[in-house]
Write a protein that holds these residues in place. Sequence first.
Motif, PDB file in Angstrom:
ATOM      1  N   TRP A   1     -11.978  -5.065  -1.200  1.00 29.94           N
ATOM      2  CA  TRP A   1     -12.912  -4.036  -0.729  1.00 29.94           C
ATOM      3  C   TRP A   1     -12.241  -2.675  -0.573  1.00 29.94           C
ATOM      4  N   HIS A   2     -10.940  -2.614  -0.812  1.00 29.71           N
ATOM      5  CA  HIS A   2     -10.189  -1.352  -0.788  1.00 29.71           C
ATOM      6  C   HIS A   2     -10.299  -0.632   0.559  1.00 29.71           C
ATOM      7  N   LEU A   3     -10.194  -1.402   1.643  1.00 27.70           N
ATOM      8  CA  LEU A   3     -10.271  -0.814   2.984  1.00 27.70           C
ATOM      9  C   LEU A   3      -8.906  -0.375   3.505  1.00 27.70           C
ATOM     10  N   GLY A   4      -7.839  -0.675   2.752  1.00 29.66           N
ATOM     11  CA  GLY A   4      -6.524  -0.235   3.177  1.00 29.66           C
ATOM     12  C   GLY A   4      -6.060  -0.926   4.450  1.00 29.66           C
TER      13      GLY A   4
ATOM     14  N   LEU B   1       0.831  -1.203   0.000  1.00 31.12           N
ATOM     15  CA  LEU B   1       0.000   0.000   0.000  1.00 31.12           C
ATOM     16  C   LEU B   1       0.865   1.251   0.000  1.00 31.12           C
TER      17      LEU B   1
ATOM     18  N   VAL C   1      -8.370  -5.717   2.125  1.00 26.11           N
ATOM     19  CA  VAL C   1      -7.425  -4.643   1.785  1.00 26.11           C
ATOM     20  C   VAL C   1      -7.507  -4.282   0.309  1.00 26.11           C
ATOM     21  N   TYR C   2      -7.498  -5.295  -0.557  1.00 31.02           N
ATOM     22  CA  TYR C   2      -7.436  -5.026  -1.998  1.00 31.02           C
ATOM     23  C   TYR C   2      -8.770  -5.235  -2.715  1.00 31.02           C
TER      24      TYR C   2
END
Length: 438
Positions: A185-188, A42, A182-183
């Motif tokens: 759902w793009h929640l970081g 990230l 993380v990737y």
Amino acid sequence: MDNVPPRAQLDREIFALALPTLATLVSEPLLLLADSAIVGHLGTGELAGLALAANVLGVLTGLSIFLAYATTGTVARRLGAGDRSSALSGGFDGLVLAVLMGAALCLGLQALVPVVTAAYGADPAVTSAATTYLRIAAFGLPAVLLLLAGTGVLRGLQDTRTPLRVVVAANLGNIGLNLVLVYGWHLGIAGSALGTLIAQTGAAAVVAAVVLRRMRAAGATPRWRPRAVLGAARAGSWLVLRTATLQGAVTLTTVVAATAGTVGLAAHQVVLSLWVLLAFALDAVAIAGQALIGRALGAGEVALGRALTRRMLLWGVLAGLAFGLTVWLTRPFSVGLFSPDPGVQQLVGRVLLVVAVITPLAGVVYVLDGVLIGAGDSRYLALAGLISLLVYVPLALLVQARAAGLVWLWLAYGGFTLARMVTLTLRARTDAWIRVGA
């Protein structure tokens, strides 16, 4: 005089516990390495934020490791004395204490997250990432502590296979969850924390259910016993102090590394993750020692305890040499796995040379630590930890004052490991740590 089995039989007993424990322990830092790899891509700021958050959580769970160690010793001694029902009742007291402590730590961390993360003095972006991770991860502390205590009960019962199955399943699930959150759902970095929380809660529930089932089978009734829970807390107080010195050394190392900038802190996170992996692998024989020494001394078999200690020391030294050589040989291939930043990669490669040299010393330290924990010699372990920390603090502060960099910082940490080896070896050569009976 006790009848001591042949060396081959001693080795079988050691490895029957140590090998499943090795797989269990290695899976945990491998999870941290996987988190580092997932979060590291990230960005360097997120990876450095994970380093701060991991250190905070490591301090809290590390100080609570007595829940595993104390229950292992208590259960193993009572089992050696022939009282399985009492052994499991004592273990249940540890489970109750774990849940209460976990809830208290969760509330405390939620209240103090901004203060704690600001204390590291890192860049604002790094501090923000660490805060995000900790806000979510704090809710998993009751489950983490319950898992520690439940695992300790099972180890005391000489069962290291059940924790292996549970932890490996949970960690594999966690990696999958983190990738999706993380990737997908793009929640970081928040997704990494959430995935870990879900996996930890499931693992704790399974281990607690196993302990309760074995209690019923042994005729032990799960009961709320405030005095017994308080007694378990008091019994673990010296182990808390012992662990505080270890966590203090790791925290001081991270604080000094944070002054080296984002690249230095990110490289430190990678090296620390690898060091934890090595330490957990070496700890497999030590945890087998906790269970075996506790059972032997509980049964009054002093000569057996001595013989087991000698064999475990041999295997600890050999493992330390093997792991150190592995780090040395694989260094050129491993540095690029955790960050695309060339500066981070170069610095990690240099520090790993130091880690390779320190690892054989750690092989002796971890075995003797486990033997003395199994013997109930926690007061001396606390004293030895304080002495070692007093040796390390001026070394680390000197590195910081001279801005000597991460390589010299890890050399200073090697001094801490050496001090631990000396203090524990001196104790093991005496009879002062040997106490028999339940």
